[in-house]
Design a protein around this motif. Structure first.
Motif, PDB file in Angstrom:
ATOM      1  N   VAL A 152      33.094  50.857  22.853  1.00 20.70           N
ATOM      2  CA  VAL A 152      31.876  50.261  23.401  1.00 20.70           C
ATOM      3  C   VAL A 152      31.748  50.626  24.874  1.00 20.70           C
ATOM      4  CG1 VAL A 152      32.945  48.037  24.008  1.00 20.70           C
ATOM      5  CG2 VAL A 152      30.492  48.136  23.566  1.00 20.70           C
ATOM      6  N   PHE A 153      30.509  50.949  25.268  1.00 20.97           N
ATOM      7  CA  PHE A 153      30.200  51.269  26.662  1.00 20.97           C
ATOM      8  C   PHE A 153      29.413  50.105  27.254  1.00 20.97           C
ATOM      9  CE2 PHE A 153      30.999  55.307  24.700  1.00 20.97           C
ATOM     10  CZ  PHE A 153      31.526  56.121  25.697  1.00 20.97           C
ATOM     11  N   LEU A 154      29.894  49.581  28.374  1.00 19.20           N
ATOM     12  CA  LEU A 154      29.276  48.417  29.008  1.00 19.20           C
ATOM     13  C   LEU A 154      28.937  48.755  30.462  1.00 19.20           C
ATOM     14  CD1 LEU A 154      31.779  45.721  27.662  1.00 19.20           C
ATOM     15  CD2 LEU A 154      29.530  46.264  26.726  1.00 19.20           C
ATOM     16  N   ASP A 155      27.665  48.700  30.794  1.00 21.40           N
ATOM     17  CA  ASP A 155      27.193  49.078  32.126  1.00 21.40           C
ATOM     18  C   ASP A 155      26.870  47.824  32.939  1.00 21.40           C
ATOM     19  OD1 ASP A 155      26.294  50.649  34.244  1.00 21.40           O
ATOM     20  OD2 ASP A 155      24.286  50.846  33.429  1.00 21.40           O
ATOM     21  N   GLU A 156      27.707  47.529  33.945  1.00 25.04           N
ATOM     22  CA  GLU A 156      27.518  46.343  34.793  1.00 25.04           C
ATOM     23  C   GLU A 156      27.377  45.093  33.917  1.00 25.04           C
ATOM     24  OE1 GLU A 156      27.900  46.602  37.922  1.00 25.04           O
ATOM     25  OE2 GLU A 156      27.707  48.760  38.193  1.00 25.04           O
ATOM     26  N   LEU A 157      28.373  44.845  33.092  1.00 23.71           N
ATOM     27  CA  LEU A 157      28.254  43.870  32.013  1.00 23.71           C
ATOM     28  C   LEU A 157      28.040  42.428  32.469  1.00 23.71           C
ATOM     29  CD1 LEU A 157      31.730  43.082  30.440  1.00 23.71           C
ATOM     30  CD2 LEU A 157      31.539  44.435  32.491  1.00 23.71           C
ATOM     31  N   THR A 158      28.476  42.048  33.658  1.00 27.98           N
ATOM     32  CA  THR A 158      28.314  40.642  34.050  1.00 27.98           C
ATOM     33  C   THR A 158      27.347  40.459  35.216  1.00 27.98           C
ATOM     34  OG1 THR A 158      30.251  40.719  35.505  1.00 27.98           O
ATOM     35  CG2 THR A 158      30.612  40.017  33.226  1.00 27.98           C
ATOM     36  N   THR A 159      26.524  41.456  35.491  1.00 26.21           N
ATOM     37  CA  THR A 159      25.494  41.301  36.521  1.00 26.21           C
ATOM     38  C   THR A 159      24.548  40.158  36.141  1.00 26.21           C
ATOM     39  OG1 THR A 159      25.549  43.634  37.133  1.00 26.21           O
ATOM     40  CG2 THR A 159      23.548  42.419  37.678  1.00 26.21           C
ATOM     41  N   GLY A 160      24.309  39.243  37.056  1.00 22.92           N
ATOM     42  CA  GLY A 160      23.399  38.135  36.787  1.00 22.92           C
ATOM     43  C   GLY A 160      24.052  36.916  36.159  1.00 22.92           C
ATOM     44  N   LEU A 161      25.343  36.977  35.879  1.00 23.83           N
ATOM     45  CA  LEU A 161      26.023  35.832  35.278  1.00 23.83           C
ATOM     46  C   LEU A 161      26.681  34.974  36.354  1.00 23.83           C
ATOM     47  CD1 LEU A 161      27.825  37.412  32.178  1.00 23.83           C
ATOM     48  CD2 LEU A 161      25.485  36.585  32.377  1.00 23.83           C
ATOM     49  N   ASP A 162      26.712  33.660  36.111  1.00 26.71           N
ATOM     50  CA  ASP A 162      27.429  32.793  37.043  1.00 26.71           C
ATOM     51  C   ASP A 162      28.934  32.895  36.757  1.00 26.71           C
ATOM     52  OD1 ASP A 162      28.046  31.138  34.831  1.00 26.71           O
ATOM     53  OD2 ASP A 162      26.328  29.838  35.202  1.00 26.71           O
ATOM     54  N   THR A 163      29.731  32.239  37.599  1.00 28.91           N
ATOM     55  CA  THR A 163      31.187  32.374  37.518  1.00 28.91           C
ATOM     56  C   THR A 163      31.728  31.970  36.152  1.00 28.91           C
ATOM     57  OG1 THR A 163      31.386  31.965  39.894  1.00 28.91           O
ATOM     58  CG2 THR A 163      33.362  31.676  38.567  1.00 28.91           C
ATOM     59  N   LYS A 164      31.248  30.859  35.622  1.00 28.22           N
ATOM     60  CA  LYS A 164      31.730  30.375  34.328  1.00 28.22           C
ATOM     61  C   LYS A 164      31.386  31.361  33.213  1.00 28.22           C
ATOM     62  CE  LYS A 164      31.417  26.462  31.128  1.00 28.22           C
ATOM     63  NZ  LYS A 164      30.791  25.138  30.869  1.00 28.22           N
ATOM     64  N   ALA A 165      30.155  31.859  33.227  1.00 33.69           N
ATOM     65  CA  ALA A 165      29.723  32.804  32.194  1.00 33.69           C
ATOM     66  C   ALA A 165      30.484  34.118  32.295  1.00 33.69           C
ATOM     67  CB  ALA A 165      28.222  33.059  32.311  1.00 33.69           C
ATOM     68  N   ARG A 166      30.738  34.570  33.515  1.00 32.38           N
ATOM     69  CA  ARG A 166      31.497  35.809  33.699  1.00 32.38           C
ATOM     70  C   ARG A 166      32.888  35.674  33.101  1.00 32.38           C
ATOM     71  NH1 ARG A 166      32.253  37.057  39.491  1.00 32.38           N
ATOM     72  NH2 ARG A 166      32.975  39.104  38.804  1.00 32.38           N
ATOM     73  N   ARG A 167      33.540  34.557  33.375  1.00 31.96           N
ATOM     74  CA  ARG A 167      34.897  34.364  32.864  1.00 31.96           C
ATOM     75  C   ARG A 167      34.900  34.245  31.337  1.00 31.96           C
ATOM     76  NH1 ARG A 167      38.678  33.760  36.646  1.00 31.96           N
ATOM     77  NH2 ARG A 167      37.991  33.376  38.784  1.00 31.96           N
ATOM     78  N   SER A 168      33.856  33.664  30.794  1.00 35.48           N
ATOM     79  CA  SER A 168      33.740  33.570  29.338  1.00 35.48           C
ATOM     80  C   SER A 168      33.623  34.962  28.715  1.00 35.48           C
ATOM     81  CB  SER A 168      32.521  32.718  28.967  1.00 35.48           C
ATOM     82  OG  SER A 168      32.336  32.690  27.574  1.00 35.48           O
ATOM     83  N   VAL A 169      32.814  35.831  29.349  1.00 39.17           N
ATOM     84  CA  VAL A 169      32.673  37.210  28.864  1.00 39.17           C
ATOM     85  C   VAL A 169      34.003  37.942  28.984  1.00 39.17           C
ATOM     86  CG1 VAL A 169      31.597  39.443  29.350  1.00 39.17           C
ATOM     87  CG2 VAL A 169      30.204  37.373  29.320  1.00 39.17           C
ATOM     88  N   TRP A 170      34.701  37.760  30.089  1.00 43.10           N
ATOM     89  CA  TRP A 170      36.009  38.410  30.263  1.00 43.10           C
ATOM     90  C   TRP A 170      36.965  38.002  29.150  1.00 43.10           C
ATOM     91  CZ3 TRP A 170      36.897  36.951  36.129  1.00 43.10           C
ATOM     92  CH2 TRP A 170      35.962  37.636  36.905  1.00 43.10           C
ATOM     93  N   ASN A 171      37.009  36.693  28.845  1.00 41.96           N
ATOM     94  CA  ASN A 171      37.910  36.207  27.795  1.00 41.96           C
ATOM     95  C   ASN A 171      37.563  36.818  26.445  1.00 41.96           C
ATOM     96  OD1 ASN A 171      39.295  34.574  29.618  1.00 41.96           O
ATOM     97  ND2 ASN A 171      38.063  32.768  29.185  1.00 41.96           N
TER      98      ASN A 171
END
Length: 244
Positions: A152-171
């Motif tokens: 999978v190719f992900l381009d700036e995958l967490t742009t626009g996400l708040d801290t909680k949402a970013r960490r959820s995506v990372w997990n």
């Protein structure tokens, strides 16, 4: 380890201006590789040439041992793509868009489970144009994963996400990596890169000026933090100092 993505001597120019210069990248199966660089460094063009949506001037590319140009149909089933600016209908609900995407593949993932995993189950009946920027970004990741891809190719995958949402995506991505998914991403967030990436490549003016682990990037420069190391490699720190 066997390479999932192999790029050899890739070159690309626009109107005589070289955007990518003799690029060599090898990403192993199950690895998370981060491509870093300033805006205009050539990151998006690199991804587009790897995917075959743009034709390079020279060099070779393979994904899962296949040519992205001649084997496009086979690769379509095995590669997921999320771009920062997704071009999707606005007058369609989230669930309808997922269902349309689901129908395109032979062995897709459970899109309802993905919506839940990325915190979008409550938005399933909302129109896409009703979503916030961060919610759209998570939806684009879900759409990239519906094909049940190997890469999978992900381009700036967490742009626009708040801290909680970013960490959820990372997990979520960490769990997908444990299952063997190969991830090629771009990011401007160094904390994200440190958490997710096994190796990184740093682009400057279309050339790869560093490729290795985060630890190697730090060890080979005068600084102890990745953000400082990145600025040192790219020379952006000098530009910032000149502006002061």
């Amino acid at each position: 380890m066997e390479a999932a993505i192999k790029v050899d001597k890739l070159c690309k120019s626009y109107t005589g201006i070289r955007v990518i210069e003799n690029l060599d990248i090898s990403v192993s199966k199950g690895e998370v590789f981060g491509l870093l660089g300033a805006n205009g460094a050539g990151k998006s063009t690199t991804i587009e040439c790897i995917l075959g949506t743009k034709k390079p001037d020279s060099g070779t590319v393979s994904i899962l041992g296949m040519n992205p140009d001649s084997d496009r149909k086979k690769l379509y089933e095995r590669v997921g793509v999320q771009f920062q600016e997704g071009n999707y209908q606005d007058k369609i609900t989230v669930i309808e868009l997922c269902q349309e995407t689901f129908c395109l593949y032979k062995a897709p993932s459970d899109y309802k489970a993905l919506l839940e995993q990325f915190g979008l189950e409550s938005k399933a009946k909302n129109m896409v144009n009703e979503l916030s920027g961060g919610q759209k970004q998570r939806l684009f990741i879900v759409l990239a994963l519906i094909s049940n891809p190997d890469v999978v190719f992900l381009d700036e995958l967490t742009t626009g996400l708040d801290t909680k949402a970013r960490r959820s995506v990372w997990n979520s991505l960490t769990e997908l990596k444990k299952r063997g998914l190969t991830i090629f991403l771009t990011s401007h967030f160094m904390d994200e890169v440190e958490i997710l990436c096994d190796r990184i490549g740093i682009l400057k003016d279309g050339s790869l000026i560093f490729c290795g682990t985060v630890k190697e990037a730090i060890d080979e420069c005068p600084y102890e933090k990745l953000e400082d190391a990145y600025l040192w490699y790219t020379g952006e720190e000098e530009i910032e100092n000149e502006d002061i």
